[in-house]
Write an enzyme that holds these catalytic residues in place. Structure first.
Site: not given
Ligand SMILES: O=C(CO)COP(=O)(O)O
Length: 251
Positions: A12, A95
């Site tokens: 991210k 997102e």
């Molecule tokens: O959005 C995700 C992977 O693309 C999952 O995020 P988390 O593992 O932080 O919950």
């Protein structure tokens, strides 16, 4: 289901050059886990550097534009990702759908651009909590797949689907094993409907609060072919614990 388990880290909007050490550590350890396919999706600023720092693991983008080039300030195209050394790209992450207003049609166009550029694609789908509470989770995800699965050359062979319930992302909450199994079976059915026999081979990853502690249980669910990992992919130690869990399932 064909193929090795596929464990992908989605960094991210995290990471500066210091993260190259984590990438190197993941890559070195990947040699110990030849029965697991490993990838990381760093932010675009680090893609080229991570590519240069690793040998064994795959490297990918987190998104791409549907057009190859042009006046789209701030965007990155699929041929640019490919040129920077990417093997794959994520598209349709919740997102992106939520904060950038991406529709299923947008996601489909991005997936098709990525395949045309020679990238593999990880296409994300998933319901919100209110959609699940209303009993609509499978219908919502089915409609997302119908609207966003690519039809370009390379589909379905170079396609993976990631089921990421929105309410499980970054929350520490995960669906029950029964709900994961039911959703993955439903996704498989939809992929076969969309692609015929080839839809039976598409890898379906689970994503949403995957950690070392729950990885083995989630990865053992039928039709779960791997994991898309957010927070726990940000250190080599926590990510490799998940890779290790995937490796031990095959033993
Ligand atoms: O959005 C995700 C992977 O693309 C999952 O995020 P988390 O593992 O932080 O919950």
């Amino acid at each position: 289901m064909a193929g090795l388990p596929y464990i992908v880290g989605n960094w991210k909007m995290n990471g500066t050059r210091a993260m190259l050490n984590e990438a190197r550590a993941i890559d070195r350890a990947a040699a110990r886990f030849p029965k697991v396919q490993v990838g990381v999706a760093p932010p675009a600023t680090l893609l080229y550097r991570v590519r240069d720092a690793v040998e064994l693991i795959g490297v990918g983008g987190q998104d791409c534009h549907a057009k190859d080039s042009g006046a789209f300030t701030g965007d990155v195209s699929a041929p640019m990702l490919k040129d920077a050394g990417a093997d794959f790209t994520i598209v349709g992450h919740s997102e992106r759908r939520e904060y950038h207003g991406e529709s299923d049609a947008d996601v489909k166009a991005k997936a098709e651009a990525a395949l045309s550029a020679g990238l593999a694609v990880i296409l994300c789908v998933g319901e919100t909590e209110s959609q699940r509470d209303a009993g609509d989770a499978e219908a919502v995800v089915g409609a997302q797949l119908e609207g966003s699965c690519p039809k370009a050359d390379g589909a379905p062979e170079k396609l993976s689907v990631a089921y990421e319930p929105v309410w499980a992302i970054g929350t520490g909450r995960v669906p029950s094993i029964e709900d994961v199994a039911a959703m993955h079976a439903s996704i498989r059915g939809k992929l076969v409907e969309l692609y015929g026999e080839g839809g039976g081979e598409v890898r379906i990853l689970y994503g949403g609060s995957v950690k070392a502690e729950n990885a083995a249980e989630l990865l053992a669910v039928p039709e779960v072919g791997g994991a898309l990992v957010g927070g726990a992919s940000l250190t080599a130690e926590s990510f490799l614990a998940i890779v290790g869990a995937a490796a031990s399932l095959g033993e």
